[in-house]
Write an enzyme that holds these catalytic residues in place. Structure first.
Site, PDB file in Angstrom:
ATOM      1  CB  CYS A 216      -9.258   9.856  -5.092  1.00  0.00           C
ATOM      2  SG  CYS A 216      -7.679  10.413  -5.859  1.00  0.00           S
ATOM      3  CB  CYS A 219      -6.107   7.537  -4.698  1.00  0.00           C
ATOM      4  SG  CYS A 219      -5.946   9.236  -4.026  1.00  0.00           S
TER       5      CYS A 219
END
Length: 299
Positions: A216, A219
């Site tokens: 991600c 993230c």
């Protein structure tokens, strides 16, 4: 943000509004890597090429001059490459695939050198794809077509790769995939979460649980901020992290917590989830943490 609705069917609980995240854009575009077995006539020898690459790169402002004793190990064959991965065991290995003709390879290399000085528990490798027939074969084996290309390995398994990235994203990737020594508690299953909550029921510390996925981008982007906050707020806040796709126990925990987008930050105090923030905005995250600590925040 990354969404994994195929895993979760429950509706999202309305704690805070969702923050939209623009995709990360590479700071340096990639260059195609010649795969031809014919070597160019104007290629210098391998050691000379390395010095030329570093010399070009050091003109960038704020970059320290590299020397011949850096922790970045140059590998010349597939056998050396495989042995380096085996020797690293469970440590993170960061591999840069570069080429002598690539200006962008020259620009990013000094930043990897600086990281190698500061990340003693991470191994760094350099593969010059146009150095020889053996390095070309290695790049072909690893399906590398453009440079600069970064691959991340643990236990000889490729866990992530990026193409044409800039220094900030490289640093973020190394911190995200190699973090083993910061104040952020790494959680690998539901039992780890319950143990952490139990440990802090008495002291009343706020627990900030960073929930994400392995690949991600947002993230990775916000994680350096999480590390900095874990150090500056260690007296009052406990920071923890869980990757939902690490195993089925983690994924089930995300389902149970109604997490449908990542990164999601769960705020836990006295054994109860008191709220959450969804997004990768640094200022918004800090504001939410302060709010759940009882500090009045105005926007």
């Amino acid at each position: 943000m990354a969404t994994f609705t195929k895993y979760v069917a429950k509706p999202f609980l309305n704690f805070t509004s969702t923050t939209k995240i623009c995709p990360l854009l590479p700071q340096f575009p990639s260059n195609y890597l010649p795969i031809s077995s014919k070597s160019k006539q104007n290629f210098p020898n391998s050691e000379t090429k390395r010095h030329i690459t570093v010399a070009k790169a050091t003109v960038a402002p704020g970059v320290k001059k590299a020397n011949s004793e850096e922790r970045v190990k140059k590998v010349h064959t597939s056998e050396e490459f495989d042995e380096a991965l085996r020797a690293a065991k469970n440590r993170l290995v960061v591999v840069e695939y570069a080429a002598s003709h690539s200006i962008n390879s020259s620009k990013i290399y000094p930043f990897m050198v600086d990281l190698s000085r500061n990340c003693s528990d991470v191994d760094f490798l350099l593969v010059m794809g146009d150095e020889s027939e053996e390095t070309r074969q290695l790049c072909a084996r690893e399906k590398i077509e453009k440079v600069p290309h970064f691959s991340f390995y643990k236990s000889m398994e490729k866990i992530h790769e990026e193409e044409g990235i800039g220094p900030d994203q490289l640093v973020g990737d190394v911190l995200y995939y190699g973090d083993s020594h910061s104040a952020v508690v790494q959680l690998h299953n539901r039992e780890d979460v319950e143990k952490l909550i139990g440990e802090h029921k008495v002291d009343g510390k706020l627990i900030v649980l960073d929930v994400g996925l392995k690949h991600c981008g947002p993230c990775v982007k916000v994680y350096p901020t999480v590390i900095k906050l874990s150090r500056s707020m260690e007296d009052t806040v406990v920071f923890a992290r869980m990757n939902g796709d690490e195993n089925e126990s983690c994924m089930q925990f995300l389902r149970d917590m109604d997490v449908v987008e990542v990164p999601t930050f769960l705020f836990i105090r006295d054994g109860k989830i008191s709220g959450r923030y969804v997004g990768s905005g640094k200022g918004e995250l800090i504001g939410e943490i302060l709010r759940y600590q009882g500090v009045r925040v105005t926007y």
